[in-house]
Every structure is written in C-alpha cells, then in structure tokens.
Design a protein around this motif. Structure first.
Motif, short mmCIF file in Angstrom:
data_model
loop_
_atom_site.label_atom_id
_atom_site.label_comp_id
_atom_site.label_asym_id
_atom_site.label_seq_id
_atom_site.Cartn_x
_atom_site.Cartn_y
_atom_site.Cartn_z
N ILE A 63 -20.37 -13.08 9.32
CA ILE A 63 -20.99 -12.57 8.10
C ILE A 63 -22.16 -11.66 8.44
N ASP A 64 -23.01 -12.09 9.37
CA ASP A 64 -24.18 -11.29 9.75
C ASP A 64 -23.75 -9.95 10.35
N LYS A 65 -22.72 -9.96 11.19
CA LYS A 65 -22.29 -8.72 11.83
C LYS A 65 -21.64 -7.77 10.83
N VAL A 66 -20.87 -8.30 9.89
CA VAL A 66 -20.27 -7.45 8.86
C VAL A 66 -21.36 -6.76 8.04
N ARG A 67 -22.35 -7.52 7.62
CA ARG A 67 -23.44 -6.93 6.83
C ARG A 67 -24.21 -5.90 7.65
N ASP A 68 -24.39 -6.17 8.93
CA ASP A 68 -25.13 -5.23 9.79
C ASP A 68 -24.38 -3.91 9.93
N VAL A 69 -23.09 -3.97 10.27
CA VAL A 69 -22.31 -2.76 10.51
C VAL A 69 -22.09 -1.98 9.21
N VAL A 70 -21.69 -2.66 8.15
CA VAL A 70 -21.44 -1.97 6.89
C VAL A 70 -22.73 -1.37 6.34
N ALA A 83 -20.26 -4.85 1.94
CA ALA A 83 -20.11 -6.08 2.72
C ALA A 83 -19.65 -7.23 1.83
N ASP A 84 -20.19 -7.31 0.61
CA ASP A 84 -19.79 -8.40 -0.29
C ASP A 84 -18.32 -8.30 -0.66
N GLU A 85 -17.81 -7.10 -0.88
CA GLU A 85 -16.39 -6.93 -1.21
C GLU A 85 -15.50 -7.36 -0.04
N ILE A 86 -15.92 -7.01 1.18
CA ILE A 86 -15.14 -7.40 2.35
C ILE A 86 -15.15 -8.93 2.51
N LEU A 87 -16.32 -9.53 2.39
CA LEU A 87 -16.42 -10.99 2.56
C LEU A 87 -15.67 -11.73 1.47
N ASP A 88 -15.68 -11.21 0.24
CA ASP A 88 -14.93 -11.85 -0.85
C ASP A 88 -13.43 -11.79 -0.56
N LYS A 89 -12.96 -10.67 -0.02
CA LYS A 89 -11.54 -10.55 0.29
C LYS A 89 -11.14 -11.49 1.43
N VAL A 90 -12.00 -11.60 2.44
CA VAL A 90 -11.72 -12.53 3.54
C VAL A 90 -11.71 -13.96 3.04
N ALA A 91 -12.65 -14.30 2.16
CA ALA A 91 -12.70 -15.66 1.61
C ALA A 91 -11.44 -15.97 0.80
N ALA A 92 -10.98 -15.00 0.02
CA ALA A 92 -9.75 -15.21 -0.76
C ALA A 92 -8.55 -15.41 0.17
N HIS A 93 -8.53 -14.67 1.28
CA HIS A 93 -7.43 -14.82 2.24
C HIS A 93 -7.48 -16.21 2.87
N CYS A 94 -8.68 -16.70 3.18
CA CYS A 94 -8.82 -18.05 3.74
C CYS A 94 -8.35 -19.10 2.76
N ARG A 95 -8.65 -18.90 1.48
CA ARG A 95 -8.20 -19.87 0.46
C ARG A 95 -6.67 -19.89 0.37
N ARG A 96 -6.06 -18.73 0.47
CA ARG A 96 -4.59 -18.67 0.44
C ARG A 96 -4.00 -19.43 1.62
N ILE A 97 -4.61 -19.27 2.80
CA ILE A 97 -4.13 -20.01 3.98
C ILE A 97 -4.29 -21.50 3.78
N SER A 98 -5.45 -21.90 3.23
CA SER A 98 -5.70 -23.32 2.99
C SER A 98 -4.71 -23.90 1.99
N ASP A 99 -4.43 -23.14 0.92
CA ASP A 99 -3.48 -23.63 -0.08
C ASP A 99 -2.07 -23.73 0.47
N SER A 100 -1.69 -22.78 1.35
CA SER A 100 -0.34 -22.83 1.92
C SER A 100 -0.18 -24.01 2.88
N ASP A 101 -1.28 -24.45 3.52
CA ASP A 101 -1.19 -25.60 4.42
C ASP A 101 -0.95 -26.89 3.67
N HIS A 102 -1.37 -26.91 2.42
CA HIS A 102 -1.17 -28.12 1.61
C HIS A 102 0.17 -28.07 0.88
#
Length: 363
Positions: free
Chosen positions: A156-163, A344-363
């Motif tokens: 998160i820190d690196k994404v905010r720094d670079v963007v 940076a917030d848009e990128i992190l929100d998209k990554v978080a949504a992708h993580c939720r999809r992975i978590s839901d598919s595992d269940h």
C-alpha cells in the motif's frame, strides 16, 4: 355552415389512476413511449383539447386521439403495447437460467471448460441458442486471464508513493521510470522473409538463428516522454552504476532526480548504495514486488518490442544495437508521455475487490 364533427367522449382520471400515471412520468426507468402516453392522458384529463395537446407535446393529433381512445376503453392497460405477432418464444427463462448456472458452476467431464457444442449437448439446446445466451450475459468460457497479487508487506505504501509521483510530481525535480530490458536477442530467420503482397500477409519461418544478446537500460521521463538509454552486453550492478552516472551527467544539476525502480538485486548492492550516498540528489522509489505494471517504462518497452523487435531481423548483436539506438533517437525527436489516470485509492480498491473474489471462490 359547416357540419359539427362527432362528439368526443369525455376523459376522466381517478385519483388512483392519476397517481400511477404521474409515477410513470417521474420514474427514470420508464420507457419514453409510456411516459409520453401518460402525459397525453393527463393533459386531456385537465381539459385540454386534442389540438392543444398536440401542439403542447409536439405530436400529431392522431397520436393524441389513439391513446385517448385506448385509455377510455381499457384504462391503464390500454397504454401498454399489445403483444406483437410472430413465432411464440421457445426458450424460457428457466432454460436461460439453466445454461448460465451450468456455465458458471460446472465443468464438462472431459474438458476444462465449456464450448457451445458441449453445452448444447448437455442442455438439449441448439448451439446457436447457447451462443446467443452467452453473448447476452457476456460469458466466454474459452477465454482466460492471468493475474499475480503482490505479497509485498509495504504494498500500500509503495503504491501511494509511486502513483503520487505520477499524479503530483515534486517541484524542481525530474521523475524517471528506470528499468532494464535484458536478454534482447539478435534473431535472424532461418529462411528469407517473404514480403506482403495483395491478399497475402508477410510470411516468415517459425524458426530462427540466435546471434547473441544485449541489455537496454532505459529511463523514461514521466513529464515529457523522453528516454535516456544505454546498451550493455551484461546485466550487473556495474552496468547499472554506469547508467546512473550517465543520468547524472544528462540531467541538469539543479534538479532533484526521483527514480522509480523494481526490486531487482542489482539496484540494491553495496556499491550502488555507496554511489547514492555520494549523489544525494538521487532518490529511489521501489515498486512493490510482482507489480512491475506500476512502472511506466514497461509500457515504453512494449512499444519498442511491438514496433521494432518482434518482427525485426538482425544477423549480429551490433546490428540489433544499431537499430535500437536509431529507434530511440527517433522516439526522442517526437516523445509521447503516457498519462497515468488511476489514483492510488482506485488501484487499492480494485485489488481489494479482486482479493474478495478469491476469498469467496475458496469458500
């Protein structure tokens, strides 16, 4: 004296009907045709003549007469379209749901994904019907995409720094995206390339002869799109240090230099750290691990690959390096910066949504 026309039956609207008609007018999802018919009825109910309603709504008098008559005869139901003639529908909503559920939740026994033919055989429908359903719901089982989530604890820190450097660069400073395109091969086709002719594309043999490799060190200037490049036969910290020295000479001395880099080991050796201490105007910003897509120079490398290297023929490393230098000089004559649009917030929100999809598919 002209003869009087036929007597027009009066139109009256109950309170309940008026509430429904006004609701159709206010609702954003109401079809335009139904909204217009509701307005016709309400105008007529307020005592306006057919010609006056026609003039106010800018429609023909016959249109006003039609929907006025249908409302008098059938009430609110008269404002809806009659069923159109044609072949009755054979595929029911249940059939459509069955195809969609089977596509999303099951796989065929003898394959990893469905085709229109295998789905048609499994559901008893025609192949064209399955194809239409998939297109309507944007399903494409034959397609797949790859992804890789970064496990960097400072992601998160690196994404905010670079963007932040892309969107709001510091004053009196130069932001450079730096990376190496290593192992660029000088390839010569085993047989001559056949040029394009009308009706036939360019043809080349599938095999090739390797003549050697080179490495391109490049620094992409975010503001202008200019590129500082350097070619070396090896890819070590020593070559990277030489490239840093070249940057130090070419960038005006009064500017701070912010370099966006990946986490390659040659960027962090003790010799490089010592050089940076001796040149305090250089500031390094590292992208997260497995997140090279954050570095804009990768997009420039894609341009170089697509427009020069992919279909190029080089019988020696010297010829390859000469072509790269010519292409680089031509680029810098008409540089084209790449605009970074995502925050940076848009990128992190998209990554978080992708993580939720992975978590839901595992269940």
């Amino acid at each position: 004296m002209s003869r009087p026309g036929p007597k027009i039956p009066p139109l009256s609207v109950t309170d309940a009907q008026r509430a429904v008609l006004e609701g159709w007018l206010r609702r954003r999802t109401t079809a335009q045709a139904l909204a217009q018919r509701s307005r016709i009825v309400l105008e007529c109910a307020d005592g306006h003549s057919i010609m006056e309603v026609s003039r106010r709504l800018r429609i023909t008098p016959d249109t006003v007469r039609t929907w006025r008559r249908r409302f008098i005869e059938r009430g609110l139901d008269g404002l809806c379209d009659d069923p159109r003639p044609g072949v009755p529908r054979k595929i029911t909503d249940a059939d459509v749901e069955r195809v969609i559920v089977k596509t999303l939740e099951e796989t065929p026994k003898n394959a990893t994904h469905w085709s229109t033919r295998s789905m048609a055989a499994a559901t008893g429908m025609s192949q064209s019907t399955v194809s239409r359903i998939w297109r309507a719901f944007a399903l494409a089982p034959h397609r797949s995409q790859t992804f890789k989530l970064s496990t960097d604890p400072l992601f998160i820190d690196k994404v905010r720094d670079v963007v932040g450097l892309y969107i709001d660069p510091p004053e009196k400073a130069l932001v450079l995206c730096v990376d190496e395109k290593s192992q660029i091969q000088a390839l010569d086709r085993s047989q001559p390339v056949l040029p394009m002719v009308p009706g036939v594309p360019e043809r080349r043999s599938h095999d090739y002869v390797r003549a050697g490799t080179t490495t391109l060190f490049a620094a992409f200037e975010v503001a202008t799109g200019k590129v500082i490049g350097s070619l070396h036969r090896r890819h070590r910290a020593a070559e990277f240090k030489k490239f840093l020295t070249k940057l130090d000479k070419e960038v005006p001395a009064d500017l701070q230099v912010h370099l966006i880099l990946d986490n390659y080991a040659t960027h962090k050796t003790p010799d490089i750290k010592k050089w940076l201490l001796a040149h305090p105007r250089f500031h390094l910003h590292f992208t997260p691990t497995s997140a090279s897509w954050l570095n804009l120079v990768e997009r420039w490398f894609a341009e170089l690959t697509q427009k020069k290297l992919k279909r190029g023929v080089h019988r020696s490393v010297q010829a390859l390096e000469r072509d790269i230098r010519v292409w680089l000089a031509d680029w810098n004559e008409h540089p084209r910066p790449f605009a970074w649009t995502k925050t940076a917030d848009e990128i992190l929100d998209k990554v978080a949504a992708h993580c939720r999809r992975i978590s839901d598919s595992d269940h």
